[in-house]
Design a protein around this motif. Structure first.
Motif, mmCIF file in Angstrom:
data_model
loop_
_atom_site.group_PDB
_atom_site.id
_atom_site.type_symbol
_atom_site.label_atom_id
_atom_site.label_comp_id
_atom_site.label_asym_id
_atom_site.label_seq_id
_atom_site.Cartn_x
_atom_site.Cartn_y
_atom_site.Cartn_z
ATOM 1 N N THR A 54 0.840 -1.191 0.000
ATOM 2 C CA THR A 54 0.000 0.000 0.000
ATOM 3 C C THR A 54 0.876 1.243 0.000
ATOM 4 N N VAL A 55 0.536 2.176 -0.872
ATOM 5 C CA VAL A 55 1.124 3.518 -0.850
ATOM 6 C C VAL A 55 -0.042 4.492 -0.895
ATOM 7 N N ALA A 56 -0.123 5.381 0.087
ATOM 8 C CA ALA A 56 -1.257 6.306 0.166
ATOM 9 C C ALA A 56 -0.774 7.680 0.592
ATOM 10 N N ALA A 57 -1.545 8.696 0.222
ATOM 11 C CA ALA A 57 -1.196 10.077 0.535
ATOM 12 C C ALA A 57 -2.167 10.641 1.558
ATOM 13 N N PHE A 58 -1.643 11.461 2.469
ATOM 14 C CA PHE A 58 -2.457 12.227 3.407
ATOM 15 C C PHE A 58 -2.219 13.703 3.133
ATOM 16 N N GLN A 59 -3.288 14.448 2.946
ATOM 17 C CA GLN A 59 -3.163 15.882 2.717
ATOM 18 C C GLN A 59 -4.273 16.602 3.467
ATOM 19 N N ALA A 60 -3.880 17.524 4.354
ATOM 20 C CA ALA A 60 -4.821 18.356 5.089
ATOM 21 C C ALA A 60 -4.176 19.731 5.263
ATOM 22 N N GLY A 61 -4.671 20.701 4.527
ATOM 23 C CA GLY A 61 -4.057 22.017 4.553
ATOM 24 C C GLY A 61 -2.658 21.965 3.987
ATOM 25 N N THR A 62 -1.693 22.412 4.777
ATOM 26 C CA THR A 62 -0.302 22.420 4.323
ATOM 27 C C THR A 62 0.436 21.136 4.681
ATOM 28 N N VAL A 63 -0.243 20.179 5.315
ATOM 29 C CA VAL A 63 0.399 18.931 5.726
ATOM 30 C C VAL A 63 0.250 17.901 4.623
ATOM 31 N N HIS A 64 1.373 17.485 4.048
ATOM 32 C CA HIS A 64 1.397 16.464 3.005
ATOM 33 C C HIS A 64 2.299 15.331 3.488
ATOM 34 N N LYS A 65 1.741 14.147 3.620
ATOM 35 C CA LYS A 65 2.540 13.017 4.067
ATOM 36 C C LYS A 65 2.182 11.780 3.256
ATOM 37 N N MET A 66 3.176 10.911 3.072
ATOM 38 C CA MET A 66 2.977 9.650 2.364
ATOM 39 C C MET A 66 3.182 8.508 3.344
ATOM 40 N N ILE A 67 2.262 7.546 3.303
ATOM 41 C CA ILE A 67 2.396 6.377 4.163
ATOM 42 C C ILE A 67 2.469 5.127 3.300
ATOM 43 N N ALA A 68 3.074 4.094 3.865
ATOM 44 C CA ALA A 68 3.231 2.821 3.159
ATOM 45 C C ALA A 68 3.002 1.696 4.148
#
Length: 516
Positions: free
Chosen positions: A72-86
């Motif tokens: 799994t590769v997924a993106a989290f984005q909320a406002g200025t917070v951009h993070k990728m999880i695996a």
């Protein structure tokens, strides 16, 4: 420069130039009827509007996060917070910076995700649902009469609610308005489908509000789409399944392949089925599945065969990469091997990608990423595969050059290529719908190689097109390539470590006495 030599049989030499096969891979049409701009084989070259280009390469952005494949590769984005999880090896990791574990001890690494109100919901059909808030992973509270939370396999957000599908079930679950999880109600799709089956995947499809023609439009109203293993596809309008839902219709298509086999493309929804990749907007507007509704119609036999042979394997997925203008179908071949079929969304032309063993795909900051073996995540970028050359292989459609009843001899070929450094190119002529089993050997092709090759038949004088200065230069070199037949094609192999485009292909043909 080569000087003209007389033809041994008094035949005349002529040159015919055709475009590179920008029509893309075609496994639907017979070799005798295939358009001249298509390709019988098209590996690791992407068709564009006027030229082919070698596909992008990749480089690792995270490695060694676990001793297992990243599923799994997924993106989290909320406002200025951009993070990728695996997800790999039973753990969830943040990898947008220095990789570190968020949570561990899970039974499955194949999570489905959906963003809602600054949080990311995760389900995998084996573990209790989770939620990521941008800093940590916690349990996602879900409850419902008869619900087993660990069975929740799919998740989506639609019209301010969260929706879930359960493993081996005909029904879906939905939340209260403006809620991710919480108290869920069950909706029995078993009362709707005509042929039974379990719910495999679901998606949200946007159409023009108030229109009776479901051809899309991208404004107005989102419809909910539910795809059953029987091939039934149920479409609903309304914002509350418990009160104001209306069934638009139940439509028949092929059986959906996987929970990850659905993706939004603009205002349309694409679903990967046993019949190929279908467009929901075309299916609904036409009322049944037709070639026009098959986005993958040109490679339908190939995808149908792939699903038939490898449909039980894990790793099927559809990814729409809008910035690159490309739709990707991931095909798990088994044994840790994968291939992809990639479509240019501007032209609808397809190509096959090899050498990318992607267990999963995801988007982060508009870049395509994929999970690989040994806890590695790669980003699609650059012109090498983690430093290795990209190997291309193309066979053009057969061409009678307007003289179907005339026998022709191909004595040499000249591709017009554009790039920034030398590549290795192999060329061979193919006659009368046969195939070249052994790929032609690749040799240097570029500014440091001789401009001409010797051939065994008649020659005219030709002027070389030298490499020019600047970022992209053009070269054209004649290469000997013997072929005799009524219809001719070319096979081109390539090995490159830099950007490379293919614009046109010239055949030098001999006709005349003895060749009728």
């Amino acid at each position: 420069m080569l000087k003209r030599r007389r033809a041994r049989r008094g035949g005349a030499a002529m040159t015919v130039t055709v475009p590179a096969p920008v029509g893309g891979l075609n496994t639907r049409d017979s070799l005798n009827l295939m358009p001249a701009t298509d390709a019988v084989r098209l590996d690791n070259w992407n068709p564009g509007i006027s030229a082919l280009s070698v596909r992008e390469g990749y480089r690792p952005v995270a490695s060694g996060i676990a001793a297992a494949p990243v599923a799994t590769v997924a993106a989290f984005q909320a406002g200025t917070v951009h993070k990728m999880i695996a997800a790999a090896g039973g753990g969830l990791y943040e990898i947008s910076g220095a990789p570190h574990a968020l949570a561990q001890g899970f039974a499955s690494d194949r999570w489905q995700t959906a963003a809602f109100n600054g949080r990311l919901g995760l389900v995998n059909g084996a573990d209790a649902p989770r939620v990521f808030d941008g800093s940590e992973v916690a349990a996602l509270a879900v409850a419902g009469e008869g619900l087993v939370p660990e069975n929740l396999l799919g998740i989506m957000t639609h019209r301010s609610r969260s929706y879930f599908l359960a493993r081996d079930s005909q029904d879906f679950w939905y939340s209260d308005v403006n809620a991710l999880g919480g108290r869920l109600a069950r909706f029995p799709l078993s009362r709707v489908g005509q042929f039974g089956g379990n719910l495999v995947c679901m998606g949200s499809w946007n159409v023009e509000g108030g229109s009776e023609v479901w051809g899309g439009g991208g404004i107005g109203e989102d419809l909910a789409v539910f795809c059953m293993s029987s091939g039934d596809i149920a479409v609903y309008r309304g914002d509350d399944p418990g009160s104001n839902w209306t069934l638009v219709g139940v439509f028949r298509a092929g059986a959906p392949v996987d929970v990850r086999g659905v993706a939004r493309r603009g205002s349309d929804l694409l679903v990967l089925t046993s019949e190929g990749l279908i467009s929901i907007s075309r299916l609904v507007s036409e009322g049944s599945l037709t070639p026009n509704g098959l986005v993958s119609d040109k490679i339908r036999p190939t995808l149908v065969e792939a699903v038939g042979r490898h449909g039980a394997n894990t790793g099927w997925q559809v990814l729409v990469h809008s910035r690159a203008g490309r739709t990707i179908v991931n095909v798990p071949l088994g044994g840790g091997r994968f291939e992809q079929y990639a479509m240019d969304t501007r032209t609808g032309a397809w190509a096959r990608w090899t050498g990318i063993d992607a267990h999963c795909w995801g988007l982060f900051d508009e870049n395509a990423h994929f999970g690989a073996d040994a806890g590695t995540v790669h980003r699609m970028t650059g012109s090498t595969d983690a430093g290795a050359a990209i190997e291309g292989d193309v066979q053009t459609a057969f061409n009678a050059f307007g003289r179907r009843g005339a026998l022709k001899r191909c004595i040499c070929l000249r591709p017009v290529l554009r790039g920034r450094s030398e590549a290795r190119i192999g060329l061979a002529a193919v006659a009368d719908f046969q195939s070249v089993e052994a790929a032609p050997a690749a040799t240097g092709f570029g500014p440091t190689t001789p401009g001409w090759d010797e051939a065994d038949s008649a020659w005219e004088e030709w002027d070389d097109l030298p490499w020019e200065g600047g970022g992209g230069s053009t070269v054209a070199e004649w290469r000997a390539a013997d072929g005799l037949g009524y219809a001719l094609a070319a096979r081109l192999t390539s090995s490159s470590t830099d950007d490379l485009e293919w614009e046109t292909l010239s055949y030098q043909l001999e006709t005349g006495r003895g060749l009728i």
